[in-house]
Design a protein around this motif. Structure first.
Motif, PDB file in Angstrom:
ATOM      1  N   PHE A 282      17.111   5.687   4.155  1.00 57.68           N
ATOM      2  CA  PHE A 282      17.072   4.238   3.984  1.00 57.68           C
ATOM      3  C   PHE A 282      15.882   3.813   3.129  1.00 57.68           C
ATOM      4  CE2 PHE A 282      16.113  -0.146   5.070  1.00 57.68           C
ATOM      5  CZ  PHE A 282      17.363  -0.738   4.970  1.00 57.68           C
ATOM      6  N   CYS A 283      14.723   4.416   3.386  1.00 57.75           N
ATOM      7  CA  CYS A 283      13.535   4.039   2.616  1.00 57.75           C
ATOM      8  C   CYS A 283      13.662   4.474   1.148  1.00 57.75           C
ATOM      9  CB  CYS A 283      12.267   4.612   3.246  1.00 57.75           C
ATOM     10  SG  CYS A 283      11.857   3.796   4.802  1.00 57.75           S
ATOM     11  N   ALA A 284      14.301   5.623   0.930  1.00 54.29           N
ATOM     12  CA  ALA A 284      14.523   6.060  -0.452  1.00 54.29           C
ATOM     13  C   ALA A 284      15.456   5.089  -1.161  1.00 54.29           C
ATOM     14  CB  ALA A 284      15.109   7.471  -0.476  1.00 54.29           C
ATOM     15  N   LEU A 285      16.466   4.612  -0.441  1.00 58.75           N
ATOM     16  CA  LEU A 285      17.404   3.655  -1.018  1.00 58.75           C
ATOM     17  C   LEU A 285      16.698   2.322  -1.289  1.00 58.75           C
ATOM     18  CD1 LEU A 285      20.354   3.067  -1.794  1.00 58.75           C
ATOM     19  CD2 LEU A 285      20.700   2.225   0.539  1.00 58.75           C
ATOM     20  N   ALA A 286      15.897   1.886  -0.315  1.00 56.84           N
ATOM     21  CA  ALA A 286      15.160   0.624  -0.486  1.00 56.84           C
ATOM     22  C   ALA A 286      14.260   0.713  -1.706  1.00 56.84           C
ATOM     23  CB  ALA A 286      14.342   0.315   0.769  1.00 56.84           C
ATOM     24  N   ASP A 287      13.594   1.866  -1.848  1.00 58.78           N
ATOM     25  CA  ASP A 287      12.705   2.064  -2.982  1.00 58.78           C
ATOM     26  C   ASP A 287      13.478   1.953  -4.297  1.00 58.78           C
ATOM     27  OD1 ASP A 287      10.055   3.175  -4.045  1.00 58.78           O
ATOM     28  OD2 ASP A 287      11.530   4.563  -4.892  1.00 58.78           O
ATOM     29  N   ALA A 288      14.676   2.561  -4.327  1.00 56.60           N
ATOM     30  CA  ALA A 288      15.473   2.547  -5.561  1.00 56.60           C
ATOM     31  C   ALA A 288      16.023   1.150  -5.851  1.00 56.60           C
ATOM     32  CB  ALA A 288      16.615   3.551  -5.447  1.00 56.60           C
ATOM     33  N   ILE A 289      16.484   0.476  -4.803  1.00 56.36           N
ATOM     34  CA  ILE A 289      17.092  -0.848  -5.012  1.00 56.36           C
ATOM     35  C   ILE A 289      16.046  -1.893  -5.390  1.00 56.36           C
ATOM     36  CG2 ILE A 289      18.195  -2.789  -3.804  1.00 56.36           C
ATOM     37  CD1 ILE A 289      19.907  -0.825  -2.291  1.00 56.36           C
TER      38      ILE A 289
ATOM     39  N   ARG B 116       0.808  -1.212   0.000  1.00 51.54           N
ATOM     40  CA  ARG B 116       0.000   0.000   0.000  1.00 51.54           C
ATOM     41  C   ARG B 116       0.847   1.270   0.000  1.00 51.54           C
ATOM     42  NH1 ARG B 116      -4.748   0.332   4.068  1.00 51.54           N
ATOM     43  NH2 ARG B 116      -5.090  -1.626   3.010  1.00 51.54           N
ATOM     44  N   PHE B 117       1.909   1.272   0.809  1.00 46.91           N
ATOM     45  CA  PHE B 117       2.657   2.519   0.990  1.00 46.91           C
ATOM     46  C   PHE B 117       3.992   2.545   0.255  1.00 46.91           C
ATOM     47  CE2 PHE B 117       0.048   2.028   4.851  1.00 46.91           C
ATOM     48  CZ  PHE B 117      -0.752   3.150   4.704  1.00 46.91           C
ATOM     49  N   GLY B 118       4.483   1.386  -0.146  1.00 48.21           N
ATOM     50  CA  GLY B 118       5.811   1.345  -0.752  1.00 48.21           C
ATOM     51  C   GLY B 118       6.852   1.616   0.324  1.00 48.21           C
ATOM     52  N   TYR B 119       8.117   1.490  -0.026  1.00 45.08           N
ATOM     53  CA  TYR B 119       9.164   1.755   0.962  1.00 45.08           C
ATOM     54  C   TYR B 119       9.192   3.234   1.337  1.00 45.08           C
ATOM     55  CZ  TYR B 119      11.138  -2.921   0.560  1.00 45.08           C
ATOM     56  OH  TYR B 119      11.322  -4.269   0.606  1.00 45.08           O
TER      57      TYR B 119
ATOM     58  N   SER C 231       3.096  10.071   0.331  1.00 45.75           N
ATOM     59  CA  SER C 231       3.858   9.414  -0.735  1.00 45.75           C
ATOM     60  C   SER C 231       2.912   8.765  -1.732  1.00 45.75           C
ATOM     61  CB  SER C 231       4.808   8.377  -0.154  1.00 45.75           C
ATOM     62  OG  SER C 231       4.130   7.170   0.027  1.00 45.75           O
ATOM     63  N   ASP C 232       3.399   8.664  -2.922  1.00 42.58           N
ATOM     64  CA  ASP C 232       2.613   8.049  -3.976  1.00 42.58           C
ATOM     65  C   ASP C 232       2.409   6.581  -3.632  1.00 42.58           C
ATOM     66  OD1 ASP C 232       1.509   7.170  -6.285  1.00 42.58           O
ATOM     67  OD2 ASP C 232       3.387   7.195  -7.431  1.00 42.58           O
ATOM     68  N   PRO C 233       1.152   6.155  -3.478  1.00 48.13           N
ATOM     69  CA  PRO C 233       0.938   4.776  -3.054  1.00 48.13           C
ATOM     70  C   PRO C 233       1.168   3.785  -4.186  1.00 48.13           C
ATOM     71  CG  PRO C 233      -1.159   5.858  -3.381  1.00 48.13           C
ATOM     72  CD  PRO C 233      -0.088   6.882  -3.686  1.00 48.13           C
ATOM     73  N   GLY C 234       2.327   3.882  -4.794  1.00 48.84           N
ATOM     74  CA  GLY C 234       2.634   2.979  -5.898  1.00 48.84           C
ATOM     75  C   GLY C 234       2.795   1.542  -5.421  1.00 48.84           C
ATOM     76  N   GLY C 235       3.154   1.421  -4.142  1.00 51.11           N
ATOM     77  CA  GLY C 235       3.324   0.085  -3.589  1.00 51.11           C
ATOM     78  C   GLY C 235       4.343  -0.714  -4.353  1.00 51.11           C
ATOM     79  N   LEU C 236       4.034  -1.965  -4.578  1.00 48.71           N
ATOM     80  CA  LEU C 236       5.000  -2.856  -5.204  1.00 48.71           C
ATOM     81  C   LEU C 236       5.254  -2.500  -6.662  1.00 48.71           C
ATOM     82  CD1 LEU C 236       4.077  -6.312  -3.688  1.00 48.71           C
ATOM     83  CD2 LEU C 236       6.132  -4.968  -3.297  1.00 48.71           C
ATOM     84  N   LYS C 237       4.296  -1.799  -7.250  1.00 48.29           N
ATOM     85  CA  LYS C 237       4.481  -1.420  -8.653  1.00 48.29           C
ATOM     86  C   LYS C 237       4.847   0.049  -8.670  1.00 48.29           C
ATOM     87  CE  LYS C 237       4.084  -3.003 -12.884  1.00 48.29           C
ATOM     88  NZ  LYS C 237       5.215  -3.850 -13.227  1.00 48.29           N
ATOM     89  N   THR C 238       6.135   0.341  -8.689  1.00 43.14           N
ATOM     90  CA  THR C 238       6.540   1.739  -8.640  1.00 43.14           C
ATOM     91  C   THR C 238       6.731   2.275 -10.046  1.00 43.14           C
ATOM     92  OG1 THR C 238       8.668   0.783  -8.095  1.00 43.14           O
ATOM     93  CG2 THR C 238       7.578   2.011  -6.382  1.00 43.14           C
TER      94      THR C 238
END
Lengths: 239, 81
Positions: B47-54, A93-96, A108-115
């Motif tokens: 860390f979350c920005a990095l996790a998102d990118a990785i 739901r929230f993504g990292y 944050s953009d709720p792109g979740g697993l599909k960013t």
């Protein structure tokens, strides 16, 4: 379910899913458990299975990323949710990015697993890596300035056996003048350092194999920058 | 039981959000959020920005494959995250 069972199930599942590419799991295990033993030969095996330089580099990054969070979880004793799917839902739901702070859950953009940008490479990676390394360096510097000698063994535990970190360790640090925040920073710094050890071991082998600087994160990863500002005791463990 | 009292370092707003989570979704892994938010500027955000990118899907590895690899690494490390 024990973690060894989880590992076995995952490995079996991935072997059938990934075919030849499942060699990456043996590599990930070696890099996680014995980073100092990773050599060019390990990279050659992956190459022979058809994995590209970028593919291997991405696998190294995933190993490094998760070795931070597992150390935080084990040393601080994160409560294990009884139902793991809720965590997965949260992520979906929230993504990292959404988990970064209380507000980001809402903004944050709720792109979740599909960013956005999925499948097109990692345009934000070099910048994100640079920022993280800067944070780690400042953490290390702060921890080194404020933490007494007793911090050394605690750092060693976080890096090697995080679940051995005990209340006694925390009490010991506090009796030497550490605040809770300093203890947290010290643990985070050690966890990040353990991750950098793996990142460096993986990238060193990869560099040697491909004989050229690696794409994505090489900007932030020259050795001095990686290790600068980290506590000296953890630096010696890293060696 | 957390080794450190992270709640004490969180803003009122953070605690309210966590309280909401606990009511709506008791199984959510809140400790990890607490750790991110406790040191948001130096841990949560970078860390979350990095996790998102990785963890983004690429032509080499899909998002799911990366998550599985991460889960595998965690299981070796004796951790469920």
């Amino acid at each position: 379910m024990g973690n060894d069972v989880i590992a076995k199930v995952l490995r079996g599942h991935l072997r059938s899913e990934l075919g030849a590419r499942s060699a990456v799991f043996d590599f990930a295990e070696k890099l996680t458990r014995f980073p100092e033993t990773v050599t060019v030969d390990d990279i050659v095996v992956l190459q022979s299975e058809g994995l590209s330089e970028t593919a291997i580099s991405e696998a190294i990054l995933v190993v490094a990323l998760f070795s931070v969070i597992t150390r935080m979880a084990d040393s601080l004793r994160f409560e294990t949710p009884s139902d793991l799917s809720t965590g997965a839902d949260l992520l979906r739901r929230f993504g990292y990015r959404g988990m970064a702070g209380p507000w980001s859950l809402f903004t944050s953009d709720p792109g979740g697993l599909k960013t956005p940008g999925d499948g097109e490479g990692n345009p934000t990676l070099p910048d994100a890596m640079r920022r993280w390394l800067e944070s780690v360096a400042s953490l290390g510097a702060a921890a080194e300035a404020s933490a007494p000698e007793v911090a050394g063994p605690v750092v060693g535990k976080v890096m090697c056996n995080p679940s051995d970190v005990s209340e006694l360790d925390v009490e010991g640090l506090k009796s030497h003048g550490c605040t809770e925040e300093t203890v947290f920073d010290l643990i985070l710094s050690a966890a990040a350092n353990a991750s950098l050890v793996r990142l460096k071991a993986g990238y060193d082998a990869l560099h040697r194999s491909f004989r050229q600087p690696i794409i994505v994160v090489s900007a932030g990863l020259e050795e001095p920058a990686t290790m600068r500002g980290l506590p000296t005791y953890s630096r010696s463990i890293a060696r | 039981m957390l080794l450190l009292n992270l709640d004490a370092g969180l803003s009122k707003f953070s605690r309210a959000v966590l309280y909401g989570f606990r009511i709506l979704s008791p199984d959510a892994p809140l400790d990890i959020l607490k750790a991110f938010w406790y040191r948001q500027a130096i841990f949560g955000e970078p860390f979350c920005a990095l996790a998102d990118a990785i963890m983004r899907g690429t032509p080499n590895w899909s998002r799911g494959e990366k998550e599985l690899l991460g889960a595998f690494v965690s299981s070796i490390n004796q951790c469920v995250f």
